[in-house]
Design a protein around this motif. Structure first.
Motif, PDB file in Angstrom:
ATOM      1  N   ARG A 174       0.830  -1.203   0.000  1.00  0.00           N
ATOM      2  CA  ARG A 174       0.000   0.000   0.000  1.00  0.00           C
ATOM      3  C   ARG A 174       0.865   1.253   0.000  1.00  0.00           C
ATOM      4  NH1 ARG A 174      -5.602  -0.756   2.104  1.00  0.00           N
ATOM      5  NH2 ARG A 174      -5.506   1.494   2.475  1.00  0.00           N
ATOM      6  N   ASP A 175       0.497   2.216  -0.850  1.00  0.00           N
ATOM      7  CA  ASP A 175       1.275   3.451  -0.877  1.00  0.00           C
ATOM      8  C   ASP A 175       0.904   4.406   0.246  1.00  0.00           C
ATOM      9  OD1 ASP A 175      -1.143   4.548  -1.735  1.00  0.00           O
ATOM     10  OD2 ASP A 175      -0.554   4.590  -3.840  1.00  0.00           O
ATOM     11  N   ASP A 176      -0.121   4.077   1.047  1.00  0.00           N
ATOM     12  CA  ASP A 176      -0.448   4.905   2.206  1.00  0.00           C
ATOM     13  C   ASP A 176       0.097   4.312   3.499  1.00  0.00           C
ATOM     14  OD1 ASP A 176      -2.187   2.748   2.281  1.00  0.00           O
ATOM     15  OD2 ASP A 176      -3.958   3.927   2.851  1.00  0.00           O
ATOM     16  N   VAL A 177       0.941   3.275   3.399  1.00  0.00           N
ATOM     17  CA  VAL A 177       1.576   2.663   4.567  1.00  0.00           C
ATOM     18  C   VAL A 177       3.072   2.945   4.524  1.00  0.00           C
ATOM     19  CG1 VAL A 177       2.236   0.476   5.654  1.00  0.00           C
ATOM     20  CG2 VAL A 177      -0.136   0.858   4.952  1.00  0.00           C
ATOM     21  N   ASP A 178       3.570   3.632   5.558  1.00  0.00           N
ATOM     22  CA  ASP A 178       4.998   3.954   5.670  1.00  0.00           C
ATOM     23  C   ASP A 178       5.680   3.156   6.773  1.00  0.00           C
ATOM     24  OD1 ASP A 178       5.052   6.400   3.797  1.00  0.00           O
ATOM     25  OD2 ASP A 178       3.441   6.881   5.205  1.00  0.00           O
ATOM     26  N   ILE A 179       4.912   2.789   7.804  1.00  0.00           N
ATOM     27  CA  ILE A 179       5.420   1.991   8.929  1.00  0.00           C
ATOM     28  C   ILE A 179       4.650   0.680   8.954  1.00  0.00           C
ATOM     29  CG2 ILE A 179       5.708   1.839  11.429  1.00  0.00           C
ATOM     30  CD1 ILE A 179       5.516   4.905  11.527  1.00  0.00           C
ATOM     31  N   VAL A 180       5.356  -0.445   9.019  1.00  0.00           N
ATOM     32  CA  VAL A 180       4.710  -1.748   9.178  1.00  0.00           C
ATOM     33  C   VAL A 180       4.929  -2.200  10.618  1.00  0.00           C
ATOM     34  CG1 VAL A 180       4.663  -4.165   8.464  1.00  0.00           C
ATOM     35  CG2 VAL A 180       4.953  -2.363   6.749  1.00  0.00           C
ATOM     36  N   ASP A 181       3.847  -2.402  11.342  1.00  0.00           N
ATOM     37  CA  ASP A 181       3.850  -2.781  12.758  1.00  0.00           C
ATOM     38  C   ASP A 181       3.463  -4.256  12.834  1.00  0.00           C
ATOM     39  OD1 ASP A 181       3.524  -3.058  15.483  1.00  0.00           O
ATOM     40  OD2 ASP A 181       2.176  -1.348  15.717  1.00  0.00           O
ATOM     41  N   ILE A 182       4.398  -5.110  13.273  1.00  0.00           N
ATOM     42  CA  ILE A 182       4.209  -6.571  13.234  1.00  0.00           C
ATOM     43  C   ILE A 182       3.816  -7.092  14.610  1.00  0.00           C
ATOM     44  CG2 ILE A 182       5.309  -8.784  12.692  1.00  0.00           C
ATOM     45  CD1 ILE A 182       7.282  -7.140  10.921  1.00  0.00           C
ATOM     46  N   CYS A 183       2.589  -7.592  14.716  1.00  0.00           N
ATOM     47  CA  CYS A 183       2.047  -8.113  15.975  1.00  0.00           C
ATOM     48  C   CYS A 183       1.543  -9.544  15.768  1.00  0.00           C
ATOM     49  CB  CYS A 183       0.910  -7.230  16.476  1.00  0.00           C
ATOM     50  SG  CYS A 183       1.402  -5.554  16.904  1.00  0.00           S
ATOM     51  N   THR A 184       2.370 -10.384  15.167  1.00  0.00           N
ATOM     52  CA  THR A 184       2.006 -11.759  14.847  1.00  0.00           C
ATOM     53  C   THR A 184       2.840 -12.722  15.675  1.00  0.00           C
ATOM     54  OG1 THR A 184       3.665 -11.872  13.093  1.00  0.00           O
ATOM     55  CG2 THR A 184       1.461 -11.105  12.465  1.00  0.00           C
ATOM     56  N   PRO A 185       2.506 -14.022  15.679  1.00  0.00           N
ATOM     57  CA  PRO A 185       3.393 -14.994  16.310  1.00  0.00           C
ATOM     58  C   PRO A 185       4.783 -14.968  15.692  1.00  0.00           C
ATOM     59  CG  PRO A 185       1.239 -15.959  15.940  1.00  0.00           C
ATOM     60  CD  PRO A 185       1.236 -14.631  15.242  1.00  0.00           C
TER      61      PRO A 185
END
Length: 521
Positions: A174-185
């Motif tokens: 996505r071009d509106d996402v600059d930070i990816v926040d990872i909350c997965t196992p």
């Protein structure tokens, strides 16, 4: 707590090693509410640990209220709606139509993968930080990702995200996402983080950084490559952001304890005491990497290295699995709830779930239930660690004590606005432990919150985490804890497992490369 999340996409691995130290000390200000019409007080934030040398624990914040969907509404899962950047940046927190010229810092988009316990906590941080801290850069809650379309759309509505995705690759694209926040196992951390960094995104990843040292090395290497392009990568060790612990680091750095001799840390929970609790993903090595060691032990290893400013040099460890078989859950595996269905529900949100809760058969527990180990620091200080999910009556009991030649510090998470301090240089006739109430505007992070005496809670650590990350992005500095710090913790966890397999044989922890640092303050 670590991530108890709805995994959004295939798990995988990767590897890496790195770090750069540095912390962003920015101005941060806030409405420190007095009584009556006091207005806002704007002051300098200073470093998160406030050490005399001026080193900082990083700083960052983000504006982020709810949906920015506006008149177009919320996209369905799998859709990838694009908002005009000017409109997105000026959309108010509640998602209503923007005004003609909204004031405030430039805002960048956050995309979060996973939305259960840790996802909810991170969402709270992103939503709140811009309303508390005066930031050089804000953030929008652009999109959240989960495998189940219906569930992730409901989570987006509940948690304030503008859109929903069912494939983490689509979120990254996505071009509106600059930070990816990872909350997965943990089994998916490496694949998602490396892909996001390679795509030019900033990354926040929950702890522990990975399931193996090899994965963590690959992630740290990817972060180092990305740093050369101006990207940042941070690990979510949120307890560093408890003001009392940031103050403890400041006091150690200022020499208030003298030469450190002993470090004691324990992290005790009780949610696995019932043998009828189902076999969730947290009890499977292929998903979680380890048990209490990675879930709880990672936190206290990071705190030990953060507070002392030293990396653990070696360990002698024992681990045990007390209940080796558990009933299989009815639906997709939960995180730390006994509910038979759902994935990653909050603690206590389940329905009990003993052996008679409809589970079909039993499965093998493949992780540790408890870990105890001693450790040595390069300075000669000794440490003891205990992590267990079998301490009946202890819900989330994180306690620590540091003893030095000139004094001692003690902290209890159940009294997280307090720090106990003993100054051993005072006369014995009048010395002793005294309570420091950590609510003053001069204490770390607290210039932005309430009047003295008004305490903070667990959720505020995630607000501070968002603040620190955004300050690092805005100022081009490396946030703490970095992926290199996460790798350092991973190496300690691996040494603990190796020592335990050899019946507590002392096992050295490989030293970090010279370009890395765990002394991030």
């Amino acid at each position: 707590m670590s991530e108890t999340e709805h995994e959004a996409g295939p798990g995988a691995a990767g590897e890496a090693g790195l770090e750069v130290r540095g912390s962003a000390v920015g101005s941060g200000a806030a409405s420190r509410a007095g009584t009556g019409a006091e207005g806002t007080a704007v002051g300098s934030v200073g470093s998160a640990d406030g050490s005399a040398a001026g080193s900082a624990a990083g700083s960052a914040g983000v504006a982020a209220g709810g949906s920015t969907g506006g008149a177009s509404g919320r996209g369905t899962a799998g859709e990838r709606p694009r908002a005009d950047s000017a409109r997105a940046d000026s959309a108010p927190a509640d998602g209503t139509a923007p005004g003609p010229a909204a004031a405030g810092p430039r805002r960048i988009g956050v995309g979060m993968v996973g939305y259960a316990f840790m996802g909810a906590a991170h969402s709270q941080g992103w939503r709140t930080v811009g309303h508390v801290f005066d930031l050089p850069l804000g953030a929008r809650l652009a999109a959240v990702c989960g495998r189940d379309g219906t569930a992730v759309r409901a989570a987006a509505d509940r948690l304030g995200w503008a859109a929903a995705e069912t494939d983490w690759r689509a979120l990254i694209a996505r071009d509106d996402v600059d930070i990816v926040d990872i909350c997965t196992p943990g089994d998916s951390h490496a694949e998602i983080a490396i892909a996001a960094l390679d795509a030019g995104k900033h990354v926040l990843c929950e702890k522990p950084l990975a399931n193996t040292v090899e994965e963590a090395e690959a992630m740290a290497a990817a972060a180092e490559r990305a740093a050369a392009r101006g990207q940042v990568a941070m690990v979510g060790f949120n307890y560093r952001r408890v003001p009392a612990l940031a103050l403890a680091r400041r006091m150690v750095a200022e020499g208030r304890l003298g030469t450190l001799r002993h470090v004691r840390l324990s992290y005790l929970q009780d949610w696995l005491v019932d043998p009828g609790f189902p076999l969730t993903w947290r009890l499977r090595k292929d998903r979680a990497g380890s048990g209490a060691l990675g879930d709880l032990g990672a936190h206290i290893v990071d705190l030990a290295q953060f507070l002392t400013g030293e990396a653990v040099a070696g360990v002698s460890a024992l681990t045990e699995t007390f209940v080796r078989e558990r009933p299989l859950p009815e639906g997709s595996s939960a995180g730390i709830t006994a509910a038979g269905t759902g994935s990653g529900s909050e603690p206590g949100a389940g329905a009990g779930g003993g052996a008679g809760s409809g589970a079909a058969g039993f499965g093998q527990v493949t992780v540790d239930d408890a870990a105890v180990f001693t450790a040595r620091f390069p300075s000669g200080a000794l440490a003891t660690f205990e992590a267990t999910r079998f301490a009946a009556g202890r819900k989330n009991a994180l306690r620590l004590e540091l003893n030095g030649s000139d004094g001692s510090l003690a902290f209890d998470l159940e009294r997280l606005n307090e720090l106990s301090f003993h100054d051993h240089t005072e006369p014995a006739s009048s010395s002793g432990f005294r309570r420091i109430l950590v609510t003053e505007p001069g204490h770390p992070y607290l210039e932005a919150w309430w009047p003295p005496g008004h305490g903070l809670g667990y959720e505020h650590t995630f607000v501070h985490q968002a603040r620190d990350l955004l300050h690092a992005i805005a100022t081009g500095t490396v946030p703490a804890p970095s992926f290199a710090d996460g790798l350092s913790v991973q190496r300690v966890l691996a040494a603990v497992e190796e020592s335990a397999e050899k019946n507590a044989v002392y096992t050295p922890v490989p030293a970090a490369p010279v370009h890395a640092s765990v002394n991030l303050v």
